[in-house]
Design a protein around this motif. Structure first.
Motif, PDB file in Angstrom:
ATOM      1  N   ARG A 186      21.854 -14.404  50.690  1.00  0.00           N
ATOM      2  CA  ARG A 186      22.843 -13.682  51.446  1.00  0.00           C
ATOM      3  C   ARG A 186      22.996 -12.328  51.006  1.00  0.00           C
ATOM      4  O   ARG A 186      23.033 -11.335  51.415  1.00  0.00           O
ATOM      5  CB  ARG A 186      24.125 -14.294  51.548  1.00  0.00           C
ATOM      6  CG  ARG A 186      25.609 -13.532  51.594  1.00  0.00           C
ATOM      7  CD  ARG A 186      25.558 -13.317  53.246  1.00  0.00           C
ATOM      8  NE  ARG A 186      26.774 -12.472  53.639  1.00  0.00           N
ATOM      9  CZ  ARG A 186      27.974 -12.686  53.555  1.00  0.00           C
ATOM     10  NH1 ARG A 186      28.334 -14.090  53.071  1.00  0.00           N
ATOM     11  NH2 ARG A 186      28.989 -11.953  53.836  1.00  0.00           N
ATOM     12  N   MET A 187      23.006 -12.041  49.446  1.00  0.00           N
ATOM     13  CA  MET A 187      23.240 -10.710  48.827  1.00  0.00           C
ATOM     14  C   MET A 187      21.698 -10.058  49.085  1.00  0.00           C
ATOM     15  O   MET A 187      21.840  -8.643  49.489  1.00  0.00           O
ATOM     16  CB  MET A 187      23.232 -11.131  47.363  1.00  0.00           C
ATOM     17  CG  MET A 187      23.648 -10.126  46.524  1.00  0.00           C
ATOM     18  SD  MET A 187      23.952 -10.475  44.675  1.00  0.00           S
ATOM     19  CE  MET A 187      25.431 -11.495  45.183  1.00  0.00           C
ATOM     20  N   LEU A 188      20.724 -10.487  49.004  1.00  0.00           N
ATOM     21  CA  LEU A 188      19.473  -9.907  49.350  1.00  0.00           C
ATOM     22  C   LEU A 188      19.386  -9.232  50.752  1.00  0.00           C
ATOM     23  O   LEU A 188      19.102  -8.261  50.966  1.00  0.00           O
ATOM     24  CB  LEU A 188      18.333 -10.894  49.032  1.00  0.00           C
ATOM     25  CG  LEU A 188      17.034 -10.025  49.236  1.00  0.00           C
ATOM     26  CD1 LEU A 188      16.610  -8.995  48.110  1.00  0.00           C
ATOM     27  CD2 LEU A 188      15.635 -11.087  49.011  1.00  0.00           C
ATOM     28  N   SER A 189      20.019 -10.024  51.832  1.00  0.00           N
ATOM     29  CA  SER A 189      19.805  -9.704  52.952  1.00  0.00           C
ATOM     30  C   SER A 189      20.990  -8.489  53.238  1.00  0.00           C
ATOM     31  O   SER A 189      20.656  -7.690  53.945  1.00  0.00           O
ATOM     32  CB  SER A 189      20.536 -11.066  54.008  1.00  0.00           C
ATOM     33  OG  SER A 189      20.600 -10.544  55.266  1.00  0.00           O
ATOM     34  N   MET A 190      22.104  -8.426  52.510  1.00  0.00           N
ATOM     35  CA  MET A 190      23.046  -7.535  52.530  1.00  0.00           C
ATOM     36  C   MET A 190      22.500  -6.155  52.233  1.00  0.00           C
ATOM     37  O   MET A 190      22.715  -5.166  52.825  1.00  0.00           O
ATOM     38  CB  MET A 190      24.104  -7.969  51.823  1.00  0.00           C
ATOM     39  CG  MET A 190      25.177  -9.015  52.305  1.00  0.00           C
ATOM     40  SD  MET A 190      26.466  -9.237  51.334  1.00  0.00           S
ATOM     41  CE  MET A 190      27.506  -7.990  51.345  1.00  0.00           C
ATOM     42  N   VAL A 191      21.713  -6.054  51.119  1.00  0.00           N
ATOM     43  CA  VAL A 191      21.275  -4.929  50.532  1.00  0.00           C
ATOM     44  C   VAL A 191      20.126  -4.345  51.297  1.00  0.00           C
ATOM     45  O   VAL A 191      19.813  -3.040  51.187  1.00  0.00           O
ATOM     46  CB  VAL A 191      20.998  -5.153  49.079  1.00  0.00           C
ATOM     47  CG1 VAL A 191      22.177  -5.575  48.351  1.00  0.00           C
ATOM     48  CG2 VAL A 191      19.723  -5.815  48.847  1.00  0.00           C
ATOM     49  N   GLN A 192      19.315  -5.106  51.939  1.00  0.00           N
ATOM     50  CA  GLN A 192      18.014  -5.019  52.691  1.00  0.00           C
ATOM     51  C   GLN A 192      18.555  -3.968  53.985  1.00  0.00           C
ATOM     52  O   GLN A 192      17.540  -3.096  54.442  1.00  0.00           O
ATOM     53  CB  GLN A 192      17.213  -5.974  53.056  1.00  0.00           C
ATOM     54  CG  GLN A 192      16.433  -6.710  51.820  1.00  0.00           C
ATOM     55  CD  GLN A 192      15.981  -8.070  52.346  1.00  0.00           C
ATOM     56  OE1 GLN A 192      16.270  -8.660  53.243  1.00  0.00           O
ATOM     57  NE2 GLN A 192      14.683  -8.352  51.543  1.00  0.00           N
ATOM     58  N   LYS A 193      19.756  -3.912  54.308  1.00  0.00           N
ATOM     59  CA  LYS A 193      20.399  -3.135  55.412  1.00  0.00           C
ATOM     60  C   LYS A 193      20.484  -1.760  55.185  1.00  0.00           C
ATOM     61  O   LYS A 193      21.131  -1.031  55.939  1.00  0.00           O
ATOM     62  CB  LYS A 193      21.272  -3.934  56.206  1.00  0.00           C
ATOM     63  CG  LYS A 193      20.679  -5.278  56.618  1.00  0.00           C
ATOM     64  CD  LYS A 193      22.238  -6.138  57.134  1.00  0.00           C
ATOM     65  CE  LYS A 193      21.793  -7.604  57.490  1.00  0.00           C
ATOM     66  NZ  LYS A 193      22.972  -8.317  58.054  1.00  0.00           N
ATOM     67  N   LEU A 194      20.597  -1.344  53.726  1.00  0.00           N
ATOM     68  CA  LEU A 194      21.232  -0.176  53.420  1.00  0.00           C
ATOM     69  C   LEU A 194      20.272   1.137  53.521  1.00  0.00           C
ATOM     70  O   LEU A 194      19.107   0.864  53.395  1.00  0.00           O
ATOM     71  CB  LEU A 194      21.600  -0.175  51.867  1.00  0.00           C
ATOM     72  CG  LEU A 194      22.639  -1.278  51.583  1.00  0.00           C
ATOM     73  CD1 LEU A 194      22.889  -1.217  50.009  1.00  0.00           C
ATOM     74  CD2 LEU A 194      24.112  -0.696  52.273  1.00  0.00           C
ATOM     75  N   ARG A 195      21.079   2.302  53.920  1.00  0.00           N
ATOM     76  CA  ARG A 195      20.046   3.427  53.893  1.00  0.00           C
ATOM     77  C   ARG A 195      20.335   4.490  52.849  1.00  0.00           C
ATOM     78  O   ARG A 195      21.340   4.361  52.029  1.00  0.00           O
ATOM     79  CB  ARG A 195      20.719   3.859  55.441  1.00  0.00           C
ATOM     80  CG  ARG A 195      20.195   3.269  56.650  1.00  0.00           C
ATOM     81  CD  ARG A 195      20.617   3.630  57.951  1.00  0.00           C
ATOM     82  NE  ARG A 195      20.128   2.721  58.890  1.00  0.00           N
ATOM     83  CZ  ARG A 195      20.392   2.867  60.201  1.00  0.00           C
ATOM     84  NH1 ARG A 195      21.020   4.150  60.821  1.00  0.00           N
ATOM     85  NH2 ARG A 195      20.080   2.094  61.155  1.00  0.00           N
ATOM     86  N   GLU A 196      19.893   5.735  53.083  1.00  0.00           N
ATOM     87  CA  GLU A 196      19.799   6.675  52.000  1.00  0.00           C
ATOM     88  C   GLU A 196      21.180   7.129  51.703  1.00  0.00           C
ATOM     89  O   GLU A 196      21.683   7.249  50.550  1.00  0.00           O
ATOM     90  CB  GLU A 196      19.042   7.880  52.317  1.00  0.00           C
ATOM     91  CG  GLU A 196      18.921   8.712  51.319  1.00  0.00           C
ATOM     92  CD  GLU A 196      18.071  10.053  51.515  1.00  0.00           C
ATOM     93  OE1 GLU A 196      17.793  10.787  50.884  1.00  0.00           O
ATOM     94  OE2 GLU A 196      17.393  10.006  52.772  1.00  0.00           O
TER      95      GLU A 196
END
Length: 426
Positions: free
Chosen positions: A102-112
């Motif tokens: 879940r944590m990995l999925s959350m951070v993969q969506k972040l932008r600059e």
């Protein structure tokens, strides 16, 4: 031991509590918070004190954020804006694996323009299992057991774990790029290297694959061939100089050194001299106990290298090479070895405890010892040396009524050891 006797033990408990209080998130977290970003704020956390960090964070962050933390079973606290998940420690379980995914999925969506804040503290390694492709949770559990039973120091364990993981060793921060990552770390490792805390999910370190293989060979882990091969051929963990981490920052919120200094200040305020032997002692718990007993005996009988009365403080991370599957942990093993080595020398009272409130397999943080401890163990029908030989310190101190059981503390700056030497009151 739930109800402390007055006198030396009460003082040692107060020193322990002062050390724990010095690492409390309300004292350490607010000043380290960054400015809100233009974009989204995502806050993740892992470790035995992650829920307390999250609770404090939401009291001091006024803007919007998405929050998710994982902590050990029984270590959660109520949060209004965070999702708090509990999982197994020290052997990981499915709940931890789902939390890592879940944590990995959350951070993969972040932008600059987004910000990732990571609340990281001790215990996060077990709470974030993510075996490499082609391997299972059972494989990571097997590796974890082998490491825990080996007696390997924490930096060796982390070097191995970082090369059998999709999230440790800076990989979570790498996955969050191009967002900025701010890591707020409570150190439970000797030397306070933030890349070693929880195996550094958001802080890359210098451990290379060759170092992991060297540790495995030195401690003869005897892993199944497929696990050894996986580590031998694993991609190198990210390195700090990688441009992907250029905007990231790390702040150390609390450490063993700061907590020991607070305990020493309290002792001195009571008119009792205090010396910090080291904040980063590591090695076999029973050997550290024997060495500490030698120093304490020298002070008690010869007033050297320090004069009595005095309290000797130390921290760090002791390890245990499991010979048999007894009950207890490193602090219990330390203090049992110390008590056996002192052989009833009077005027010495000691406490060794884990600052997270749990030492090893049971619900105690550690134990007390004094001149009568070994006699009490024997009077209860137990053989203290035999119990030490089979890694069963809990049974020894339970028999002597010397267990120290404060419960989960909400933080983790590793082992706390205090030896009070006061021959004037003997």
């Amino acid at each position: 031991m739930d109800e402390l006797k007055p006198g030396p033990r009460q003082l040692l408990q107060e020193l322990f509590q002062t050390a724990v209080d010095a690492a409390h998130p309300e004292l350490t977290l607010p000043a380290a918070l960054p400015q809100p970003p233009k974009g989204r704020t995502v806050v993740i956390g892992a470790g035995k004190g992650a829920a307390q960090l999250a609770q404090t964070f939401e009291h001091h962050w006024s803007g919007p954020f998405e929050g998710f933390v994982v902590t050990r079973y029984g270590f959660g606290v109520p949060c209004d804006r965070f999702e708090v998940v509990e999982a197994a420690h020290p052997i990981p379980d499915v709940a931890g694996q789902k939390a890592a995914e879940r944590m990995l999925s959350m951070v993969q969506k972040l932008r600059e323009d987004d910000l990732l804040i990571a609340l990281v503290c001790g215990g996060g390694s077990a709470l974030l299992p993510m075996p490499p492709d082609g391997f299972t949770l059972e494989d990571e559990q097997l590796l974890c057991r082998a490491l825990l039973h080996s007696g390997m120091p924490i930096r060796g364990m982390n070097a191995v774990r970082k090369h059998f993981s999709g999230i440790k060793g800076g990989r979570l921060a790498e996955a969050a790029a191009p967002a900025r990552v701010v890591s707020l770390v409570v150190s439970d490792v000797p030397g306070d290297d933030p890349s070693e805390v929880a195996s550094g999910p958001t802080v890359p370190g210098s451990a290379a694959r060759a170092e992991a293989l060297d540790w495995m060979a030195r401690y003869d882990l005897n892993l199944p061939e497929q696990l050894e091969q996986a580590i031998a051929t694993a991609p190198e963990a990210p390195i700090p100089d990688d441009p992907v981490f250029a905007r990231n920052t790390v702040s150390l919120l609390a450490s063993a050194n700061r907590s020991l200094e607070a305990a020493a200040d309290l002792a001195r305020s009571r008119g009792l001299p205090a010396v910090i032997l080291s904040d980063s002692m590591e090695g076999e718990a029973r050997e550290l106990g024997r060495v500490s007993a030698t120093i304490a005996r020298e002070v008690a009988t010869k007033n050297r290298p320090f004069k009595s009365p005095i309290v000797l403080l130390s921290g760090g991370e002791a390890t245990v090479t499991l010979r048999q599957n007894g009950r207890g942990g490193p602090n219990g093993e330390f203090i049992l070895a110390l008590a056996l080595s002192l052989k009833g020398v009077s005027g010495i009272t000691a406490l060794a405890a884990d600052t997270d409130g749990i030492d090893g397999s049971e619900d105690n943080a550690g134990a007390f010892a004094d001149a009568g401890t070994i006699s009490r163990i024997r009077e209860a029908g137990q053989d203290p040396q035999a119990l030490l030989d089979r890694n069963d310190s809990w049974t020894a101190f339970q028999a002597a009524d010397d267990l120290f059981t404060p419960g989960p503390t909400g933080t983790n700056v590793n082992d706390f050891r205090a030896i009070l030497i006061d021959t004037c009151k003997v």
